[in-house]
Design an enzyme around this catalytic site. Structure first.
Site, PDB file in Angstrom:
ATOM      1  N   SER A   4     -12.004  -2.525   1.949  1.00  0.00           N
ATOM      2  CA  SER A   4     -10.640  -2.272   1.467  1.00  0.00           C
ATOM      3  C   SER A   4     -10.407  -0.795   1.226  1.00  0.00           C
ATOM      4  O   SER A   4      -9.278  -0.304   1.319  1.00  0.00           O
ATOM      5  CB  SER A   4     -10.387  -3.032   0.160  1.00  0.00           C
ATOM      6  OG  SER A   4     -10.182  -4.394   0.392  1.00  0.00           O
ATOM      7  N   HIS A  11      -5.604  -3.239  -7.173  1.00  0.00           N
ATOM      8  CA  HIS A  11      -6.183  -2.966  -5.853  1.00  0.00           C
ATOM      9  C   HIS A  11      -5.222  -2.161  -4.976  1.00  0.00           C
ATOM     10  O   HIS A  11      -5.606  -1.165  -4.345  1.00  0.00           O
ATOM     11  CB  HIS A  11      -6.516  -4.316  -5.207  1.00  0.00           C
ATOM     12  CG  HIS A  11      -7.281  -4.243  -3.918  1.00  0.00           C
ATOM     13  ND1 HIS A  11      -6.661  -4.182  -2.690  1.00  0.00           N
ATOM     14  CD2 HIS A  11      -8.614  -4.271  -3.662  1.00  0.00           C
ATOM     15  CE1 HIS A  11      -7.585  -4.181  -1.740  1.00  0.00           C
ATOM     16  NE2 HIS A  11      -8.785  -4.231  -2.301  1.00  0.00           N
ATOM     17  N   ASN A  35     -16.038  -7.908   3.470  1.00  0.00           N
ATOM     18  CA  ASN A  35     -17.191  -7.478   2.676  1.00  0.00           C
ATOM     19  C   ASN A  35     -18.284  -8.536   2.569  1.00  0.00           C
ATOM     20  O   ASN A  35     -18.962  -8.631   1.551  1.00  0.00           O
ATOM     21  CB  ASN A  35     -16.727  -7.100   1.267  1.00  0.00           C
ATOM     22  CG  ASN A  35     -15.661  -6.031   1.267  1.00  0.00           C
ATOM     23  OD1 ASN A  35     -15.658  -5.157   2.125  1.00  0.00           O
ATOM     24  ND2 ASN A  35     -14.740  -6.110   0.314  1.00  0.00           N
ATOM     25  N   ASP A  45      -0.378  -5.380  -0.039  1.00  0.00           N
ATOM     26  CA  ASP A  45      -1.483  -5.540  -0.975  1.00  0.00           C
ATOM     27  C   ASP A  45      -0.968  -6.172  -2.268  1.00  0.00           C
ATOM     28  O   ASP A  45      -0.085  -7.043  -2.215  1.00  0.00           O
ATOM     29  CB  ASP A  45      -2.126  -4.165  -1.238  1.00  0.00           C
ATOM     30  CG  ASP A  45      -3.606  -4.246  -1.536  1.00  0.00           C
ATOM     31  OD1 ASP A  45      -3.955  -4.754  -2.611  1.00  0.00           O
ATOM     32  OD2 ASP A  45      -4.420  -3.806  -0.698  1.00  0.00           O
TER      33      ASP A  45
END
Length: 742
Positions: free
Chosen positions: A396, A223, A326, A175
């Site tokens: 996520s 994130h 998404n 990530d």
């Protein structure tokens, strides 16, 4: 040691039936005496009574008082001490709560229940037993983490925590890297920064250099920190939030730089490296991951670069949990979730609907909470930069829930990636809300997934030497439900055996009938010898298979001599290991009495490689085959190890205990020099390796606790922390614990 297959019903209590109800059937005119919850070591002063329909006691307080007074008077005379029973209140369901003026131990409570049930006006009686909480984190923000426990949209995580926490598993979070956080740092292990671009634009490193060993989120994307917190935030520490697999470790791999962008080539290398495979120019990974979380992706068909990297990781046994995307579109158009051999994860909201943004389709494997932040408190709450916490939404956020559950599974048993995916699918529950387009097998059910891979743990036998029945009692705790219920409460044929160490016990099949018998070792036998009295497991210890005065003299009433049974010479007969901790040789000695001749002669007298270990309770011993060479080795447990830990030292049986096979400082702190902690060996998780049961008799939960150290990990990690159904059992020698399987 195998579990007992039959236990005879006896006057103290009854072995449980299939429903574990412990209901005693009295004559037809009497009521039911329900003994559920009447556990040894507990005290009781309230009882729940149901009067029969039409009985005067249901409506007439005076009649009820007369009845209770009569029962109390008769009971008091039997007990030799007056008792008063009073009516406390009527329950909403029509039962009555009856209170005694003093607390009764388990034996007296059982007797009173039976006496109440004998009243022809009473339909049923049971103890108003205390319940105890299942594991619930004390993290102050946990109540806001609906995504773990909420019945409609949550993960059903709390019941899973009672038996698994992901201990021993590393999860790679590929990530944006990591930001230091007090609620996460303790569960981080070394990662790597794979961002190769030093551009100032999107995808650049933000730290001015290329790949290096520092996975800090220099671009402040945050994130990855949020994802990592969902997987393994430090839990039950009184701070912040909880993590799904809080016993696991997170290895942060930075692939997303400025703006949260990253290159396919960096991501592919990170996937390969996370699994433990080599990447040119990057040092070897010291923390290979069993699970990889990829909460990232982009449009397009799965390409060869992604697929080859994924195949490399999967071939090494690594599970890949990947966010579906998404875009409220079919997942088939979004990589890497559309690649083969991965778990593609859609997101649901608090109402159990597919989240409005979540991708969907036939390529979705499972769904997990991703939340929606449009309404306060309906996003996913986790760690972010600056030591803070934030509500995020997205697939996520769903993916790390699944990665965490995969870690819970793999912390219990070793499974292939395909097997983990199958378990998650087969145990998922249907979305209670709407899902247009396809949400896979449904919402991941953490508890069901963990239970599906949890082998039945062996029974835990609690030997109560000072039983209220005036007998030595055996109370067998059920491994199948994490020692939350009893398989049997048995008053044996052996009288009380005191609170010192003049009697010790072990389990073994004495007569070859396939049932474990109870070896009762009288160190101060009336014959002037150490004696072995074997109680027959086939009839619930109601008769003796042998009373044997051994070839060993009396061995005292302290811990200077300890005993185990095992087949020393592999002749099919269990021999008696007598451990002399204060051997005249200046060593801890092993003297083995021959089972084939009734323990009359010695098979060996051995001064071991271990120095004298005293007569206190700071050392314990067991015999088992540590290195699988077919010879029993000697486990020496040092409760006050010089390392500051409880230590395990294994002496090699193949050379007569003249060398050590291992010296291990376990993951458990020092455990004192009294009997507050006791130890035994058993295969808790069904992996074929003996684990170390550390029994805390004075557990902080108010219960006798079982803390199981994983033998496959050299006793460094815990497989379980369990508050059993048995209350605290003190620090003297009146209770002894054995594992019913070896």
């Amino acid at each position: 040691m195998s579990d007992h297959r039959s236990v005879r019903l006896n006057a103290l209590a009854l072995a449980t039936g299939a429903a574990l109800s412990l209901i005693v059937c009295l004559p037809a005119a009497a009521g039911q005496a329900n003994l559920t919850g009447v556990t040894p070591g507990a005290n009781f002063n309230q009882f729940i009574v149901k009067y029969k329909d039409g009985a005067a006691e249901r409506s007439d307080a005076l009649a009820r008082k007369r009845g209770l007074d009569g029962i109390a008077s008769a009971f008091g005379k039997l007990q030799g001490r007056a008792l008063n029973l009073s009516h406390k209140r009527r329950m909403a369901i029509g039962y009555d709560v009856i209170r005694s003026d003093r607390e009764l131990d388990s034996g007296a409570a059982e007797a009173l229940i039976r006496r109440l049930a004998a009243d022809p006006n009473i339909e049923s009686v049971q103890a108003d037993a205390q319940m105890h909480a299942l594991f619930t984190p004390n993290d102050p923000l946990y109540p806001q983490q609906w995504h773990y426990y909420q019945a409609t949209g949550g993960l059903n995580l709390p019941p899973a925590w009672d038996i698994a926490n992901g201990s021993g598993v590393t999860v790679a979070v590929i990530d944006s890297g990591i930001l230091g956080h007090a609620d996460l740092n303790a569960n981080l292990v070394a990662g790597y920064d794979f961002v190769s671009s030093t551009s100032a634009g999107n995808g650049g490193s933000g730290d001015g250099n290329g790949r290096d060993a520092d996975p800090t989120d220099s671009s402040n994307v945050q994130h990855g920190t949020h994802v990592a917190g969902t997987i393994a935030a430090t839990t039950n520490n009184g701070v912040g939030v909880a993590g799904v697999a809080f016993g696991a470790k997170v290895s942060p791999l930075r692939v997303l730089g400025n703006g949260g962008y990253g290159s396919l080539s960096d991501i592919a290398d990170a996937i390969v490296w996370a699994s433990g495979a080599a990447v040119p120019g990057v040092p070897a990974n010291a923390n290979p991951a069993k699970v990889i979380n990829l909460s990232l992706g982009g449009g397009g068909a799965c390409d060869a670069v992604y697929q080859n990297a994924i195949n490399t990781a999967v071939s090494r046994g690594t599970v890949l949990a990947i966010a579906a995307g998404n875009s409220n579109s079919d997942v088939s158009g979004f990589r890497p979730a559309n690649c083969a051999n991965v778990i593609a994860i859609a997101a649901n909201d608090i109402g159990g609907n597919r989240a409005y943004y979540s991708n969907y389709g036939a390529g979705i494997d499972v769904t997990a909470p991703g939340g929606e932040t449009a309404v306060t408190g309906e996003g996913v709450l986790s760690t972010v930069g600056g030591g803070s916490y934030g509500w995020y939404q997205g697939t996520s956020m769903a993916a790390p829930h699944v990665a965490g559950v995969a870690a819970l599974i793999l912390g219990r048993v070793n499974k292939t990636p395909a097997e983990v995916e199958s378990i998650l699918k087969s145990t998922a529950r249907a979305l209670p809300g709407a899902c247009a387009g396809g949400c896979g097998a449904g919402i991941v059910n953490a508890a069901a997934a963990v239970n599906a891979v949890s082998p039945q743990a062996p029974a835990l036998y609690a030997i109560y030497k000072q039983g209220a029945s005036a007998k030595t009692e055996v109370h067998a705790l059920n491994g199948a439900d994490g020692y939350q219920s009893f398989l049997a409460h048995t008053a044996t044929a052996l009288s009380q055996t005191g609170a010192d160490q003049s009697w010790l016990f072990d389990l073994g099949d004495y007569n070859g009938d396939g049932v474990k018998d109870l070896y009762s070792i009288a160190k101060q036998g009336a014959s002037g010898r150490t004696e072995v009295h074997v109680l027959n497991g086939a009839d619930g210890y109601q008769s003796f298979l042998g009373h044997i005065a051994t070839g060993l003299s009396q061995t005292g009433n302290n811990a200077g001599w300890l005993f185990n049974v095992g087949d020393y010479n592999r002749d099919g007969k269990l021999d008696l290991y007598a451990i002399a901790r204060q051997g005249a040789s200046g060593k801890t000695e092993v003297h083995v009495l021959n089972g084939a001749d009734g323990f009359q002669t010695f098979l060996t007298h051995t001064a071991t490689a271990l120095s004298q270990t005293g007569a206190g309770n700071d050392w314990a011993f067991d015999v088992a085959d540590y290195n699988r060479d077919g010879v029993l080795d000697l486990y020496a447990f040092s409760k006050q190890g010089a390392s500051g830990k409880t230590e395990v030292h294994v002496l090699n049986g193949a050379d007569g205990y003249q060398s050590f096979l291992t010296h291990l400082a376990t993951g458990l702190h020092q455990t004192g020099s009294d009997l507050s902690w006791t130890f035994d060996l058993g295969d808790y998780n069904g992996d074929g390796t003996l684990d170390l049961y550390a029994i805390a008799r004075q557990g902080g939960s108010g219960r006798t606790e079982a803390h199981v150290l994983d033998g496959a990990g050299s006793f460094q990690n815990f497989s379980a922390h369990i508050a059993t159904a048995l209350q605290r059992t003190g620090s003297d020698g009146s209770w002894l614990f054995l594992i019913g399987q070896r």
